[in-house]
Write a protein that holds these residues in place. Structure first.
Motif, PDB file in Angstrom:
ATOM      1  N   PHE A 136      -6.154 -12.622   0.312  1.00  0.00           N
ATOM      2  CA  PHE A 136      -4.715 -12.443   0.444  1.00  0.00           C
ATOM      3  C   PHE A 136      -4.234 -11.228  -0.345  1.00  0.00           C
ATOM      4  CE2 PHE A 136      -0.382 -13.354  -1.081  1.00  0.00           C
ATOM      5  CZ  PHE A 136       0.277 -13.430   0.128  1.00  0.00           C
ATOM      6  N   GLY A 137      -4.669 -11.109  -1.594  1.00  0.00           N
ATOM      7  CA  GLY A 137      -4.238  -9.995  -2.444  1.00  0.00           C
ATOM      8  C   GLY A 137      -4.634  -8.644  -1.889  1.00  0.00           C
ATOM      9  N   SER A 138      -5.834  -8.558  -1.337  1.00  0.00           N
ATOM     10  CA  SER A 138      -6.284  -7.269  -0.805  1.00  0.00           C
ATOM     11  C   SER A 138      -5.472  -6.865   0.419  1.00  0.00           C
ATOM     12  CB  SER A 138      -7.777  -7.303  -0.488  1.00  0.00           C
ATOM     13  OG  SER A 138      -8.055  -8.280   0.498  1.00  0.00           O
ATOM     14  N   ILE A 139      -5.211  -7.792   1.330  1.00  0.00           N
ATOM     15  CA  ILE A 139      -4.484  -7.424   2.548  1.00  0.00           C
ATOM     16  C   ILE A 139      -3.007  -7.183   2.248  1.00  0.00           C
ATOM     17  CG2 ILE A 139      -3.906  -9.729   3.413  1.00  0.00           C
ATOM     18  CD1 ILE A 139      -5.111  -6.748   5.524  1.00  0.00           C
ATOM     19  N   VAL A 140      -2.430  -7.942   1.330  1.00  0.00           N
ATOM     20  CA  VAL A 140      -1.022  -7.721   0.986  1.00  0.00           C
ATOM     21  C   VAL A 140      -0.855  -6.350   0.333  1.00  0.00           C
ATOM     22  CG1 VAL A 140       0.843  -8.476  -0.563  1.00  0.00           C
ATOM     23  CG2 VAL A 140      -0.318 -10.116   0.895  1.00  0.00           C
ATOM     24  N   PHE A 141      -1.788  -5.979  -0.531  1.00  0.00           N
ATOM     25  CA  PHE A 141      -1.711  -4.652  -1.139  1.00  0.00           C
ATOM     26  C   PHE A 141      -1.782  -3.573  -0.062  1.00  0.00           C
ATOM     27  CE2 PHE A 141      -3.568  -0.761  -2.667  1.00  0.00           C
ATOM     28  CZ  PHE A 141      -2.688  -0.444  -3.694  1.00  0.00           C
ATOM     29  N   ILE A 142      -2.726  -3.699   0.844  1.00  0.00           N
ATOM     30  CA  ILE A 142      -2.875  -2.715   1.920  1.00  0.00           C
ATOM     31  C   ILE A 142      -1.608  -2.674   2.778  1.00  0.00           C
ATOM     32  CG2 ILE A 142      -4.155  -2.209   4.043  1.00  0.00           C
ATOM     33  CD1 ILE A 142      -6.672  -3.290   2.545  1.00  0.00           C
ATOM     34  N   TYR A 143      -1.040  -3.814   3.045  1.00  0.00           N
ATOM     35  CA  TYR A 143       0.178  -3.900   3.852  1.00  0.00           C
ATOM     36  C   TYR A 143       1.348  -3.213   3.146  1.00  0.00           C
ATOM     37  CZ  TYR A 143       3.017  -6.074   7.526  1.00  0.00           C
ATOM     38  OH  TYR A 143       3.825  -6.292   8.606  1.00  0.00           O
ATOM     39  N   ILE A 144       1.504  -3.450   1.857  1.00  0.00           N
ATOM     40  CA  ILE A 144       2.579  -2.816   1.086  1.00  0.00           C
ATOM     41  C   ILE A 144       2.379  -1.307   1.030  1.00  0.00           C
ATOM     42  CG2 ILE A 144       3.549  -2.580  -1.249  1.00  0.00           C
ATOM     43  CD1 ILE A 144       3.051  -5.632  -1.546  1.00  0.00           C
ATOM     44  N   LEU A 145       1.153  -0.881   0.776  1.00  0.00           N
ATOM     45  CA  LEU A 145       0.864   0.553   0.724  1.00  0.00           C
ATOM     46  C   LEU A 145       1.119   1.209   2.077  1.00  0.00           C
ATOM     47  CD1 LEU A 145      -0.032   2.813  -1.141  1.00  0.00           C
ATOM     48  CD2 LEU A 145      -2.377   2.363  -0.438  1.00  0.00           C
ATOM     49  N   SER A 146       0.776   0.517   3.145  1.00  0.00           N
ATOM     50  CA  SER A 146       1.029   1.024   4.489  1.00  0.00           C
ATOM     51  C   SER A 146       2.526   1.208   4.722  1.00  0.00           C
ATOM     52  CB  SER A 146       0.445   0.070   5.527  1.00  0.00           C
ATOM     53  OG  SER A 146       0.777   0.469   6.828  1.00  0.00           O
ATOM     54  N   ALA A 147       3.321   0.254   4.252  1.00  0.00           N
ATOM     55  CA  ALA A 147       4.780   0.358   4.395  1.00  0.00           C
ATOM     56  C   ALA A 147       5.313   1.565   3.622  1.00  0.00           C
ATOM     57  CB  ALA A 147       5.444  -0.927   3.920  1.00  0.00           C
ATOM     58  N   ILE A 148       4.771   1.801   2.436  1.00  0.00           N
ATOM     59  CA  ILE A 148       5.196   2.954   1.643  1.00  0.00           C
ATOM     60  C   ILE A 148       4.823   4.251   2.359  1.00  0.00           C
ATOM     61  CG2 ILE A 148       4.785   4.208  -0.523  1.00  0.00           C
ATOM     62  CD1 ILE A 148       4.557   1.398  -1.846  1.00  0.00           C
ATOM     63  N   GLU A 149       3.614   4.318   2.901  1.00  0.00           N
ATOM     64  CA  GLU A 149       3.190   5.504   3.651  1.00  0.00           C
ATOM     65  C   GLU A 149       4.112   5.744   4.845  1.00  0.00           C
ATOM     66  OE1 GLU A 149      -0.911   4.955   4.720  1.00  0.00           O
ATOM     67  OE2 GLU A 149      -1.611   5.636   2.773  1.00  0.00           O
ATOM     68  N   ASN A 150       4.471   4.681   5.545  1.00  0.00           N
ATOM     69  CA  ASN A 150       5.365   4.821   6.691  1.00  0.00           C
ATOM     70  C   ASN A 150       6.742   5.324   6.264  1.00  0.00           C
ATOM     71  OD1 ASN A 150       3.463   4.029   8.595  1.00  0.00           O
ATOM     72  ND2 ASN A 150       3.977   1.870   8.383  1.00  0.00           N
ATOM     73  N   LEU A 151       7.244   4.841   5.128  1.00  0.00           N
ATOM     74  CA  LEU A 151       8.529   5.325   4.623  1.00  0.00           C
ATOM     75  C   LEU A 151       8.467   6.808   4.280  1.00  0.00           C
ATOM     76  CD1 LEU A 151       9.722   2.383   2.343  1.00  0.00           C
ATOM     77  CD2 LEU A 151      10.774   3.170   4.462  1.00  0.00           C
ATOM     78  N   LEU A 152       7.368   7.226   3.640  1.00  0.00           N
ATOM     79  CA  LEU A 152       7.208   8.650   3.322  1.00  0.00           C
ATOM     80  C   LEU A 152       7.144   9.492   4.589  1.00  0.00           C
ATOM     81  CD1 LEU A 152       4.709   8.672   0.327  1.00  0.00           C
ATOM     82  CD2 LEU A 152       7.093   9.376   0.304  1.00  0.00           C
TER      83      LEU A 152
END
Length: 158
Positions: A136-152
């Motif tokens: 769970f922790g690994s996928i949630v981190f990847i998901y959050i980072l992906s959202a940040i990349e999309n915002l950038l």
């Protein structure tokens, strides 16, 4: 996804910042295992600090010597999974495009573990809880980072 150089640098700094924050978080809740009188003097403050994110039940926490970590096995797995994913992404990762189905797929084991425990179908197992937390922790981190990349990316396209 295409990023210009300044966005790539910002993203790399964000990734490094996440990793350092996660590393400090891991050290913080595992500090009872570190033989340091300074860290031991901070124990009451740390215990209170980590109680905001975890129930801290001793029987559900990993031990080291005569001490227990300041979070349970599941939380340990979640934070460790996030830190491992962060480390891998810093050194090997490319821009991430994660789909919701992966978030659901990696979250289901933990949800199932919690439901089975809640309904008394089986007893608590530190290993199972930490493994489901790690996923769970690994996928949630990847998901959050992906959202940040999309915002950038969206910010650069404006």
């Amino acid at each position: 996804m295409r990023f210009d150089l300044s966005t790539k640098i910002k993203l790399k700094l964000i990734k490094i910042g996440f990793f350092l924050a996660l590393a400090l978080w891991l050290i913080g809740f595992s500090s009872p295992c570190i033989d340091s009188s300074f860290l031991r003097s901070l124990f009451p403050i740390q215990k209170q600090f980590y109680s905001v994110v975890c129930h801290q039940e001793i029987e559900r926490s990993f031990e080291c010597g005569n001490f227990h970590l300041l979070v349970c096995a599941r939380c340990t797995g979640i934070y460790l999974g996030s830190a491992i994913a962060s480390f891998i992404i810093i050194f090997f990762g490319k821009p991430i495009k994660v789909k919701t189905k992966w978030l659901i797929f990696f979250s289901l084991p933990m949800l199932l573990d919690v439901l089975l425990l809640t309904f008394g179908i089986y007893d608590y197992n530190k290993s199972a809880s930490s493994i489901t937390g790690l996923l769970f922790g690994s996928i949630v981190f990847i998901y959050i980072l992906s959202a940040i990349e999309n915002l950038l990316l969206q910010k650069n396209n404006l």
